[in-house]
Design a protein around this motif. Structure first.
Motif, PDB file in Angstrom:
ATOM      1  N   THR A  73      41.951  33.954  23.494  1.00 38.37           N
ATOM      2  CA  THR A  73      42.422  33.892  24.875  1.00 38.37           C
ATOM      3  C   THR A  73      41.281  34.169  25.821  1.00 38.37           C
ATOM      4  N   PHE A  74      41.078  33.171  26.740  1.00 44.81           N
ATOM      5  CA  PHE A  74      40.051  33.364  27.756  1.00 44.81           C
ATOM      6  C   PHE A  74      40.568  34.297  28.843  1.00 44.81           C
ATOM      7  N   SER A  75      39.649  34.993  29.454  1.00 48.01           N
ATOM      8  CA  SER A  75      40.041  35.909  30.533  1.00 48.01           C
ATOM      9  C   SER A  75      40.217  35.207  31.865  1.00 48.01           C
ATOM     10  N   ASN A  76      39.896  33.896  31.943  1.00 50.73           N
ATOM     11  CA  ASN A  76      40.038  33.152  33.201  1.00 50.73           C
ATOM     12  C   ASN A  76      41.508  33.129  33.640  1.00 50.73           C
ATOM     13  N   LYS A  77      41.701  33.436  34.874  1.00 53.57           N
ATOM     14  CA  LYS A  77      43.060  33.405  35.412  1.00 53.57           C
ATOM     15  C   LYS A  77      43.459  31.967  35.731  1.00 53.57           C
ATOM     16  N   VAL A  78      44.654  31.643  35.346  1.00 55.02           N
ATOM     17  CA  VAL A  78      45.158  30.279  35.572  1.00 55.02           C
ATOM     18  C   VAL A  78      46.321  30.354  36.563  1.00 55.02           C
ATOM     19  N   SER A  79      46.325  29.440  37.484  1.00 56.51           N
ATOM     20  CA  SER A  79      47.423  29.386  38.464  1.00 56.51           C
ATOM     21  C   SER A  79      47.877  27.945  38.648  1.00 56.51           C
ATOM     22  N   VAL A  80      49.132  27.816  39.050  1.00 53.68           N
ATOM     23  CA  VAL A  80      49.725  26.488  39.292  1.00 53.68           C
ATOM     24  C   VAL A  80      49.937  26.324  40.789  1.00 53.68           C
TER      25      VAL A  80
ATOM     26  N   ASP B 199      36.941  21.080  23.146  1.00 50.88           N
ATOM     27  CA  ASP B 199      36.293  21.148  21.827  1.00 50.88           C
ATOM     28  C   ASP B 199      36.753  22.354  21.014  1.00 50.88           C
ATOM     29  N   ASP B 200      37.670  23.097  21.535  1.00 47.74           N
ATOM     30  CA  ASP B 200      38.180  24.264  20.806  1.00 47.74           C
ATOM     31  C   ASP B 200      39.643  24.426  21.185  1.00 47.74           C
ATOM     32  N   SER B 201      40.407  23.759  20.350  1.00 46.95           N
ATOM     33  CA  SER B 201      41.820  23.755  20.713  1.00 46.95           C
ATOM     34  C   SER B 201      42.511  25.051  20.378  1.00 46.95           C
ATOM     35  N   TYR B 202      41.746  26.028  19.748  1.00 47.94           N
ATOM     36  CA  TYR B 202      42.365  27.307  19.383  1.00 47.94           C
ATOM     37  C   TYR B 202      41.854  28.457  20.230  1.00 47.94           C
ATOM     38  N   SER B 203      41.201  28.058  21.314  1.00 48.82           N
ATOM     39  CA  SER B 203      40.819  29.026  22.323  1.00 48.82           C
ATOM     40  C   SER B 203      41.413  28.549  23.636  1.00 48.82           C
ATOM     41  N   GLY B 204      42.015  29.422  24.384  1.00 42.16           N
ATOM     42  CA  GLY B 204      42.652  29.000  25.623  1.00 42.16           C
ATOM     43  C   GLY B 204      42.937  30.171  26.537  1.00 42.16           C
ATOM     44  N   THR B 205      43.404  29.837  27.722  1.00 44.40           N
ATOM     45  CA  THR B 205      43.775  30.867  28.686  1.00 44.40           C
ATOM     46  C   THR B 205      45.186  31.350  28.403  1.00 44.40           C
TER      47      THR B 205
ATOM     48  N   GLU C 233      62.083  12.695  44.440  1.00 42.85           N
ATOM     49  CA  GLU C 233      60.796  12.870  45.096  1.00 42.85           C
ATOM     50  C   GLU C 233      59.694  13.018  44.038  1.00 42.85           C
ATOM     51  N   THR C 234      58.494  12.687  44.449  1.00 43.24           N
ATOM     52  CA  THR C 234      57.329  12.817  43.579  1.00 43.24           C
ATOM     53  C   THR C 234      56.634  14.141  43.873  1.00 43.24           C
ATOM     54  N   ILE C 235      56.350  14.898  42.825  1.00 45.60           N
ATOM     55  CA  ILE C 235      55.721  16.199  42.971  1.00 45.60           C
ATOM     56  C   ILE C 235      54.501  16.246  42.062  1.00 45.60           C
ATOM     57  N   THR C 236      53.438  16.901  42.520  1.00 44.32           N
ATOM     58  CA  THR C 236      52.214  17.060  41.730  1.00 44.32           C
ATOM     59  C   THR C 236      51.940  18.542  41.550  1.00 44.32           C
ATOM     60  N   LEU C 237      51.852  18.980  40.298  1.00 47.20           N
ATOM     61  CA  LEU C 237      51.465  20.349  39.967  1.00 47.20           C
ATOM     62  C   LEU C 237      50.032  20.318  39.453  1.00 47.20           C
ATOM     63  N   THR C 238      49.226  21.296  39.883  1.00 44.16           N
ATOM     64  CA  THR C 238      47.814  21.379  39.488  1.00 44.16           C
ATOM     65  C   THR C 238      47.572  22.704  38.768  1.00 44.16           C
ATOM     66  N   CYS C 239      46.941  22.609  37.621  1.00 49.57           N
ATOM     67  CA  CYS C 239      46.613  23.800  36.828  1.00 49.57           C
ATOM     68  C   CYS C 239      45.162  24.185  37.141  1.00 49.57           C
ATOM     69  N   GLU C 240      44.969  25.299  37.836  1.00 54.38           N
ATOM     70  CA  GLU C 240      43.655  25.726  38.286  1.00 54.38           C
ATOM     71  C   GLU C 240      43.161  26.884  37.392  1.00 54.38           C
ATOM     72  N   VAL C 241      41.934  26.727  36.817  1.00 52.39           N
ATOM     73  CA  VAL C 241      41.308  27.772  35.995  1.00 52.39           C
ATOM     74  C   VAL C 241      40.202  28.404  36.815  1.00 52.39           C
ATOM     75  N   GLN C 242      40.393  29.660  37.180  1.00 49.47           N
ATOM     76  CA  GLN C 242      39.387  30.336  37.980  1.00 49.47           C
ATOM     77  C   GLN C 242      38.132  30.592  37.135  1.00 49.47           C
ATOM     78  N   GLY C 243      36.979  30.163  37.663  1.00 51.40           N
ATOM     79  CA  GLY C 243      35.723  30.349  36.936  1.00 51.40           C
ATOM     80  C   GLY C 243      35.577  29.410  35.764  1.00 51.40           C
ATOM     81  N   GLY C 244      36.366  28.362  35.749  1.00 49.33           N
ATOM     82  CA  GLY C 244      36.324  27.443  34.616  1.00 49.33           C
ATOM     83  C   GLY C 244      35.481  26.223  34.882  1.00 49.33           C
ATOM     84  N   GLU C 245      34.586  26.333  35.888  1.00 50.44           N
ATOM     85  CA  GLU C 245      33.757  25.197  36.208  1.00 50.44           C
ATOM     86  C   GLU C 245      32.779  24.903  35.060  1.00 50.44           C
ATOM     87  N   GLY C 246      32.497  23.662  34.832  1.00 53.70           N
ATOM     88  CA  GLY C 246      31.555  23.254  33.797  1.00 53.70           C
ATOM     89  C   GLY C 246      32.171  23.133  32.421  1.00 53.70           C
ATOM     90  N   VAL C 247      33.426  23.549  32.281  1.00 57.47           N
ATOM     91  CA  VAL C 247      34.106  23.459  30.991  1.00 57.47           C
ATOM     92  C   VAL C 247      35.065  22.279  31.040  1.00 57.47           C
TER      93      VAL C 247
END
Length: 894
Positions: A188-195, A261-267, A208-222
C-alpha cells in the motif's frame, strides 16, 4: 532412531557393501529410495536377493532403485547375498518402509497488505514432518512464476508485492513437497487518493453524464492503473483516471491506484463520493404577474428545484400558432412584453440532458383603452323574457378588429366577434366585457365596469283606469306599467284581444291615454323592445254607452222608423239626443259624423223618436245627457235601417247576383251613383259593423271578397252624402244552395230560381218550395216565374238527392202606388188646385187694382201647400212599396 543396513551385491569379482538407512521416517509416495548392498570383504560378483514381506526380489546389481513410490510399496524389506562359489547366502536385517501421499507446504503471511517501506513475514511449513528445507517462488499477473533466493529456512521477509508460493524438500537426493497455495501480498502506497466529480452538482438526474476523477497526490511521474468501486460493491479497473458514465442510481463511488508495472502495489481506497441520482426533473416557470399593461414587461423565471448548473430554453405559442423556441438567453430569467403561452426547460451537461418542460403560463397584455358597456334598451327594470342588447365600446379602438369577451352574472365567460350581444333577459346580475385584437388573443383591455341588469321574474301587468269624462260624450282612459318605463300601449275593445284599436276607433291623446266614444269592455297592455315584449292584459273596464234600437230594420212602404235609446242605469233626469250618421270617407274604416235630427237639439224626455217618410238606407245614433253642467254619455253604436230599392244616386250590385253563396266562393260588390269615392259597409247580424278594408280589398268602387265566410250579413255602399240600397248575402257550408236574386223583383217581371251543388251538377229530380209548400217537382234545376205578383213573395228553398238548401226571402215590389197613397193624393190634390185657382184670381185682381194687401194674403195661403209637405206625402206613399216590416228581404236564413 537411525538404522543402518548393509546389503551385499556381487558385481564381477568385487563385492560392494552399502549402507541402507532408515531414520524412522515414513517414505512418502513417489519418493526415490536406493537400497545398496555391499561386501567389503569379498567384492566378487554375485546376486542380491532382497526380500519384502516374504517375496524375493532378485537383482544382479549392487542396489535396487525405486524411482516412484506408491502406498503399496509400504512394508518390511531385507536383502540377502548369495555367493555363487560357496552357495552360501547371508541376509540383512529387516527394514520397515512406510509410504504415504506427498505433503503440501503451507504458506502463511502476517498480513497481505503493507505500506510502502514495510515488510511482511512469510512462513512455510510441512505439517507433521521434519527435516525440511524450503524454496520460495514469486509471480505477478503479468509475469510467470520464478524462484527467489531468499534462503531455505521456513521464514522470509518481503517488501515487494506479488503472488508467493513455497515448497519443502529434504533428503539426499532431495524429496519435495507440493507447492503451497498462493498468497498475494499487496503493498500500500502512502499517497492519498481522492475522487472528484464533474459536474460537481449535488443532485444528478437519471440519464445525465457524470465524470469521476481518481487523483493520486504526489503520484506524478508514475503510470497508474485505477480501480473503481461502485454502489453495488462491484469493482473494475481502467488505465484512465477519468471515468465517464451515465448516471442511473444513487450511491457511493471510491477508487484506488496502483502502478501499471506492479499490480500488487497500490494506494488505499479513497473516501467515497456520494452521487445522488433521481428521475428527470420538471422545470418550474413562474411569472411576477400574468397581466401587464402595454409597454410594460413581465419577468419570467425558470428553475429546476434542488439542483444547479442549469441553462434554460424558452418557448412561446398562441392559440393560433404552434410552439417555437425564442432566443432570449439561457439564464433563468427573461423579460417579455408580448402576450402568449410560455414554457421553459433546463439543460445541463455535455451532452446536454434536458428537464421536462414546465407547465404553461399565459401572459396577457392589458391595453390602456377604456372599455364600457352600454345597454339597449336602457330601462332600469327588465322582465324575464325581454330582449336586451349590451354593447362593448372600446374608446380609441377605431381601426382595430376586436374580439369581445363577456362575463355573465354566473361568472361564466364567452367570446364573440361582435361588440353587440343580444340575449333574452333571465336573471339579474352584473355584466362586463373586455376586448382583444383578433390577431393577438393574449393582449386585451381590462374588464369594463360592470353594468347592472335588474330582471324581474314576474311578467308585469298593465293597469288601466278612467281619467275623465270630457265633453262631446267621450271617455278618457289611461294605461300604465309600474314601476318601469319605455312602454308603448295597445288598446282593445270587446273580446277581440288579438286586434288592437286603431286611430279610426279611438283618439290617441298621448302614449298611455286614449279617448273613446264607444261603450264596451276595454283592456290594455304594454309592449316594448324588439321583438315586442308584452305585459299581461289589464283588468277590464266597462264603459257604458246607450244602446240604440231601430225598428223596423228593413223599410216597408208607408211605415215609419222608430228609434229607441236605452241607458244602463235608468233614472230620472235624462235627456235623449238623436243623430243621423253621415259617412266620413276620410277614414276608410267606418267613421261617421253626426247630425242632429229635427226637434232634437235640446233633447227629448222620451227615450224614443219616430221618423216618418224614410225611404233610403240610413244610419242613426243616440246619446243621453243630464245634470248641470250637462254631462253626456257616449254615442251609441250606429244602427241602420235598410232599403232594398235601387236609386240612381247610390246603388249596390253583386256579382254573382244571388243571396246564397258557398263558403270559399269569391264575390264582387260594386257601387254606382253620383260619387267618385265609395266604401262598402257590412253589418254582420246581429250587430257587428265592419267595412271592406276589414275583410276584402277595395279597388276603385268595387270591393273584392276573396273568400266568403259562413255568415249572414247585410251589405251597402256609402258615399260622402248618401247610402245605397242594401242587400242580404249569406255564406253556407252546405252542399246545396238556392239561387235567388239579391234585389226585390218588380210585379209583372219574370224571375228565375235555381238549385246548385257545391261540386257537381244536379242529376236527380229537384223540388222547389215556397213557404214550405212544394210548388215544383221536375228534373230541371231551375224554376221560372214569368210574371211575378205579390202572391209570389215569401220564403223559397230547394231539395235534391236527399239534400235541402237553406231558404231565402223573395221580395216583390209593386209597379203602382198603393191605395193609401192614392187616397192621400185624392184629398190633397183638389185642395191644392183650389188654392192655386184662388191664387191666380187674386193675382189677376192685384194686377188690376194694384192692391198690395191682396198679395200678402196670397203668400200666406200659399204656405198651406208647402212643397216639403208634398214630398212627405210622396215619401209616405213610397214607404208602402216594401212588404213585411223588418223581416223583409233579409230575414235570417236557416
Amino acid at each position: 532412531m537411525n538404522f543402518v543396513h548393509f546389503c551385499q551385491v556381487n558385481r564381477g569379482s568385487e563385492t560392494f557393501r552399502r549402507r541402507v538407512e532408515d531414520r524412522g521416517v515414513l517414505k512418502k509416495r513417489q519418493q526415490q529410495v536406493n537400497y545398496i548392498a555391499g561386501d567389503y570383504a569379498n567384492r566378487k560378483p554375485g546376486h542380491i536377493r532382497i526380500e519384502r514381506m516374504g517375496h524375493t526380489l532378485l537383482c544382479k546389481l549392487e542396489f535396487i532403485l525405486f524411482n516412484l513410490l506408491y502406498k503399496q510399496y509400504s512394508g518390511v524389506y531385507q536383502c540377502c547375498g548369495h555367493r555363487k562359489s560357496s552357495d552360501s547366502t547371508k541376509c540383512s536385517n529387516r527394514v520397515s518402509i512406510h509410504v504415504s501421499d506427498r505433503p503440501r507446504s503451507r504458506l502463511t503471511a502476517g498480513t497481505t497488505t503493507v505500506s510502502v517501506g514495510d515488510r511482511v513475514t512469510l512462513s512455510c511449513s510441512v505439517e507433521k514432518s521434519a527435516g525440511w528445507k524450503y524454496e520460495w517462488f514469486r509471480r505477478t499477473s503479468h509475469t510467470s512464476e520464478y524462484r527467489i533466493n531468499d534462503g531455505e529456512n521456513g521464514n522470509i521477509r518481503v517488501s515487494q508485492g506479488g503472488i508467493y508460493r513455497c515448497r519443502g524438500f529434504r533428503g539426499e537426493p532431495a524429496v519435495y513437497s507440493d507447492k503451497s497455495d498462493e498468497v498475494t501480498i499487496n503493498i500500500t502506497f502512502s499517497n492519498k487518493v481522492s475522487v472528484t466529480q464533474k459536474p460537481s452538482w449535488s443532485q444528478m438526474f437519471r440519464g445525465e453524464t457524470i465524470t469521476l476523477t481518481c487523483e493520486v497526490q504526489g503520484g506524478e511521474g508514475v503510470q497508474w492503473e485505477y480501480e473503481w468501486r461502485r454502489p453495488q460493491s462491484q469493482t473494475f479497473r481502467t488505465n484512465r483516471k477519468d471515468w465517464t458514465f451515465t448516471a442511473s442510481i444513487s450511491g457511493d463511488y471510491s477508487c484506488k491506484s496502483r502502478p501499471t508495472d506492479d499490480s500488487y502495489s497500490g494506494t488505499k481506497w479513497s473516501e467515497a463520493v456520494r452521487v445522488s441520482v433521481s428521475d428527470k426533473p420538471r422545470s418550474r416557470l413562474t411569472a411576477g404577474t400574468t397581466t401587464v399593461s402595454v409597454g410594460d414587461r413581465v419577468t419570467l423565471s425558470c428553475s429546476v428545484e434542488k439542483s444547479a448548473g442549469w441553462k434554460y430554453e424558452w418557448f412561446r405559442r398562441t392559440s393560433h400558432t404552434s410552439e417555437y423556441r425564442i432566443n432570449d438567453g439561457e439564464n433563468g430569467n427573461i423579460r417579455v412584453s408580448q402576450g402568449g403561452i410560455y414554457r421553459c426547460r433546463g439543460s445541463r451537461g455535455e451532452p446536454a440532458v434536458y428537464s421536462d418542460k414546465s407547465d404553461e403560463v399565459t401572459i396577457n397584455i392589458t391595453f390602456s383603452n377604456k372599455v364600457s358597456v352600454t345597454q339597449k334598451p336602457s330601462w332600469s327594470q327588465m322582465f324575464r323574457g325581454e330582449t336586451i342588447t349590451l354593447t362593448c365600446e372600446v374608446q380609441g379602438g377605431e381601426g382595430v378588429q376586436w374580439e369581445y369577451e363577456w362575463r355573465t352574472p354566473q361568472s361564466q365567460t364567452f367570446r364573440t366577434n361582435r361588440k353587440d350581444w343580444t340575449f333574452t333577459a333571465s336573471i339579474s346580475g352584473d355584466y362586463s366585457c373586455k376586448s382583444r385584437p383578433t390577431d393577438d388573443s393574449y393582449s386585451a383591455t381590462k374588464w369594463s365596469e360592470a353594468a347592472r341588469v335588474s330582471v324581474s321574474a314576474h311578467k308585469p301587468k298593465a293597469e288601466m283606469k278612467i281619467t275623465e269624462f270630457p265633453a262631446e260624450g267621450r271617455v278618457n282612459l289611461s294605461c300604465s306599467v309600474k314601476p318601469s318605463s319605455g312602454w308603448s300601449f295597445f288598446w282593445f275593445r270587446g273580446e277581440k284581444l288579438s286586434k288592437p284599436l286603431t286611430i279610426q276607433e279611438a283618439v290617441f291623446l298621448s302614449n298611455g291615454q286614449i279617448s273613446v266614444s264607444q261603450g264596451g269592455v276595454y283592456r290594455c297592455r304594454g309592449g316594448r323592445g324588439e321583438p315586442v315584449y308584452h305585459t299581461e292584459f289589464s283588468d277590464p273596464i266597462t264603459v257604458d254607452e246607450p244602446v240604440l234600437r231601430v225598428s223596423p230594420r228593413w223599410l216597408s212602404p208607408g211605415s215609419s222608423v222608430t228609434l229607441s235609446c236605452e241607458v244602463e242605469h235608468v233614472s230620472a233626469g235624462w235627456s235623449f239626443y238623436w243623430y243621423k250618421a253621415v259617412p266620413d270617407l276620410s277614414h276608410k274604416s267606418g267613421s261617421y259624423s253626426y247630425e242632429l235630427l229635427p226637434a232634437s237639439s235640446n233633447g227629448t224626455a222620451d227615450n224614443s223618436y219616430i221618423i216618418h217618410g224614410q225611404t233610403h238606407t240610413a244610419g242613426y245614433v243616440c246619446r243621453a245627457g243630464r245634470g248641470e253642467p250637462h254631462v253626456y254619455t257616449l254615442y251609441s253604436q250606429p244602427h241602420f235601417v235598410w232599403s232594398g230599392d235601387l236609386h240612381p244616386s247610390a246603388s249596390l250590385s253583386v256579382s254573382p247576383d244571388r243571396v246564397q253563396h258557398f263558403t270559399s266562393d269569391s264575390l264582387s260588390l260594386t257601387c254606382e251613383g253620383n260619387s267618385a269615392e265609395w266604401r262598402v259597409g257590412s253589418f254582420l247580424l246581429p250587430d257587428l259593423l265592419s267595412f271592406c278594408s276589414d275583410w276584402g280589398t277595395m279597388t276603385g268602387s268595387t270591393c273584392h271578397v276573396q273568400k266568403i265566410q259562413s255568415s249572414n250579413a247585410v251589405f251597402w255602399c256609402e258615399s260622402g252624402s248618401a247610402f245605397s240600397n242594401a242587400v242580404n248575402i249569406t255564406g253556407h257550408n252546405d252542399d246545396l244552395i238556392l239561387l235567388s236574386p239579391v234585389h226585390p223583383v218588380t210585379e209583372g217581371h219574370s224571375v228565375t230560381l235555381g238549385c246548385k251543388w257545391r261540386t257537381e251538377n244536379l242529376l236527380s229530380k229537384v223540388f222547389f218550395y215556397q213557404n214550405d209548400t212544394l210548388i215544383q217537382s221536375e228534373s230541371r234545376v231551375e224554376m221560372i216565374i214569368p210574371a211575378v205578383s205579390k202572391s209570389h213573395e215569401g220564403f223559397y228553398k230547394c231539395q235534391s238527392s236527399g239534400k235541402e238548401s237553406p231558404q231565402s226571402w223573395l221580395a216583390v215590389t209593386s209597379s203602382r202606388p198603393d191605395s193609401s197613397s192614392l187616397h192621400v193624393l185624392m184629398i190633397v190634390g183638389p185642395v191644392c188646385v183650389f188654392l192655386l185657382m184662388i191664387f191666380l184670381l187674386m193675382f189677376y185682381l192685384y194686377r188690376k187694382s194694384k192692391d198690395s194687401s191682396s198679395i200678402s194674403r196670397s203668400d200666406e195661403q200659399n204656405q198651406n201647400c208647402d212643397p216639403d209637405e208634398i214630398d212627405a206625402e210622396h215619401n209616405t206613399y213610397a214607404s208602402l212599396l216594401h212588404g213585411q216590416p223588418e223581416f223583409g228581404l233579409f230575414t235570417t236564413i236557416y
